[in-house]
Design a protein around this motif. Structure first.
Motif, PDB file in Angstrom:
ATOM      1  N   UNK A  43       0.834  -1.206   0.000  1.00  0.00           N
ATOM      2  CA  UNK A  43       0.000   0.000   0.000  1.00  0.00           C
ATOM      3  C   UNK A  43       0.866   1.253   0.000  1.00  0.00           C
ATOM      4  N   UNK A  44       1.940   1.225   0.788  1.00  0.00           N
ATOM      5  CA  UNK A  44       2.852   2.380   0.838  1.00  0.00           C
ATOM      6  C   UNK A  44       3.577   2.555  -0.483  1.00  0.00           C
ATOM      7  N   UNK A  45       4.038   1.442  -1.069  1.00  0.00           N
ATOM      8  CA  UNK A  45       4.733   1.530  -2.354  1.00  0.00           C
ATOM      9  C   UNK A  45       3.816   2.022  -3.467  1.00  0.00           C
ATOM     10  N   UNK A  46       2.505   1.807  -3.300  1.00  0.00           N
ATOM     11  CA  UNK A  46       1.535   2.283  -4.279  1.00  0.00           C
ATOM     12  C   UNK A  46       1.265   3.780  -4.130  1.00  0.00           C
ATOM     13  N   UNK A  47       1.877   4.392  -3.129  1.00  0.00           N
ATOM     14  CA  UNK A  47       1.750   5.830  -2.959  1.00  0.00           C
ATOM     15  C   UNK A  47       0.854   6.261  -1.825  1.00  0.00           C
ATOM     16  N   UNK A  48       0.257   5.327  -1.117  1.00  0.00           N
ATOM     17  CA  UNK A  48      -0.573   5.697   0.027  1.00  0.00           C
ATOM     18  C   UNK A  48       0.316   6.048   1.213  1.00  0.00           C
ATOM     19  N   UNK A  49      -0.008   7.116   1.854  1.00  0.00           N
ATOM     20  CA  UNK A  49       0.765   7.557   3.012  1.00  0.00           C
ATOM     21  C   UNK A  49       0.577   6.594   4.183  1.00  0.00           C
ATOM     22  N   UNK A  50       1.629   6.384   4.964  1.00  0.00           N
ATOM     23  CA  UNK A  50       1.497   5.533   6.159  1.00  0.00           C
ATOM     24  C   UNK A  50       0.614   6.223   7.202  1.00  0.00           C
ATOM     25  N   UNK A  51      -0.556   5.683   7.394  1.00  0.00           N
ATOM     26  CA  UNK A  51      -1.500   6.223   8.373  1.00  0.00           C
ATOM     27  C   UNK A  51      -2.139   5.057   9.113  1.00  0.00           C
ATOM     28  N   UNK A  52      -2.904   5.399  10.102  1.00  0.00           N
ATOM     29  CA  UNK A  52      -3.684   4.372  10.807  1.00  0.00           C
ATOM     30  C   UNK A  52      -4.582   3.631   9.810  1.00  0.00           C
ATOM     31  N   UNK A  53      -5.154   4.385   8.870  1.00  0.00           N
ATOM     32  CA  UNK A  53      -6.071   3.800   7.892  1.00  0.00           C
ATOM     33  C   UNK A  53      -5.375   2.794   6.980  1.00  0.00           C
ATOM     34  N   UNK A  54      -4.125   3.054   6.581  1.00  0.00           N
ATOM     35  CA  UNK A  54      -3.437   2.076   5.728  1.00  0.00           C
ATOM     36  C   UNK A  54      -3.119   0.817   6.528  1.00  0.00           C
ATOM     37  N   UNK A  55      -2.858   0.978   7.814  1.00  0.00           N
ATOM     38  CA  UNK A  55      -2.659  -0.195   8.668  1.00  0.00           C
ATOM     39  C   UNK A  55      -3.927  -1.020   8.777  1.00  0.00           C
ATOM     40  N   UNK A  56      -5.059  -0.339   8.967  1.00  0.00           N
ATOM     41  CA  UNK A  56      -6.351  -1.034   9.028  1.00  0.00           C
ATOM     42  C   UNK A  56      -6.646  -1.699   7.684  1.00  0.00           C
ATOM     43  N   UNK A  57      -6.373  -0.990   6.601  1.00  0.00           N
ATOM     44  CA  UNK A  57      -6.613  -1.552   5.265  1.00  0.00           C
ATOM     45  C   UNK A  57      -5.804  -2.836   5.068  1.00  0.00           C
ATOM     46  N   UNK A  58      -4.572  -2.869   5.540  1.00  0.00           N
ATOM     47  CA  UNK A  58      -3.748  -4.069   5.403  1.00  0.00           C
ATOM     48  C   UNK A  58      -4.385  -5.246   6.136  1.00  0.00           C
TER      49      UNK A  58
END
Length: 181
Positions: A43-58
């Motif tokens: 998700x981070x490599x795709x350009x999404x910023x590291x946030x709580x939401x990207x952690x939840x998405x994972x």
């Protein structure tokens, strides 16, 4: 090892050895590993910023993958920190939905110096945002929520400060009993 359908979720601090235990267990049990960190890194490599939401998405992506694998008849090992109750509940709900048992493997490293050295020297090839510092680990430890009483009979504990192989052998003998709801 039983032929019964199984779901095992790991829990432990970064650098404690979750991934090592997950893959060793999967090799022995012929199970599928679904690991949250590589998903979050993607998700981070795709350009999404590291946030709580990207952690939840994972975690949510891992849940979808695990559901598919279990539905197809594979035993699944969830490689994730699972240090908060909302994450743990996700795996309980998935096991219930899929009609499979759930066991927890809590991974720790009782030797602080070994744990710190592992954390400092590991290179998983992930973006730097996924590689926590020792201070991050201490903060995560402080934020770790206690286990509900109902889970105590499902938790198998492994200490990676000592040889893991004998513990894995013991774990494999315990899992058939614990993998039934």
């Amino acid at each position: 090892m039983t032929d019964a359908l199984t779901l095992v979720a790991l829990s432990g601090l970064p650098g404690s050895g979750n991934t090592t235990v997950a893959f060793e267990l999967a090799r022995s049990a012929r199970a599928v590993v679904v690991s949250v960190d590589p998903i979050e890194d993607a998700l981070h490599r795709a350009g999404l910023e590291p946030t709580h939401e990207t952690g939840v998405a994972a975690y949510l992506v891992a849940e979808v993958i695990a559901r598919d694998a279990v539905t197809l008849g594979h035993s699944v090992i969830i490689d994730a920190a699972n240090y908060v109750e909302v994450a743990r509940q996700m795996w309980r709900d998935l096991a219930s939905e899929c009609g499979t048992g759930l066991s927890w493997v809590e991974v720790s490293c009782s030797d602080k110096a070994v744990h710190q050295q592992r954390l400092a020297s590991r290179d998983r090839g992930f973006t730097s945002t996924l590689e926590p510092t020792w201070e991050d680990v201490l903060a995560r430890n402080a934020a770790t929520e206690p286990w509900p009483t109902d889970d105590e009979n499902r938790i198998i504990r492994i200490d990676t400060a000592v040889s893991v192989q004998p513990q894995l052998e013991s774990l494999l003998t315990q899992l058939p009993e614990n993998w039934t709801s």
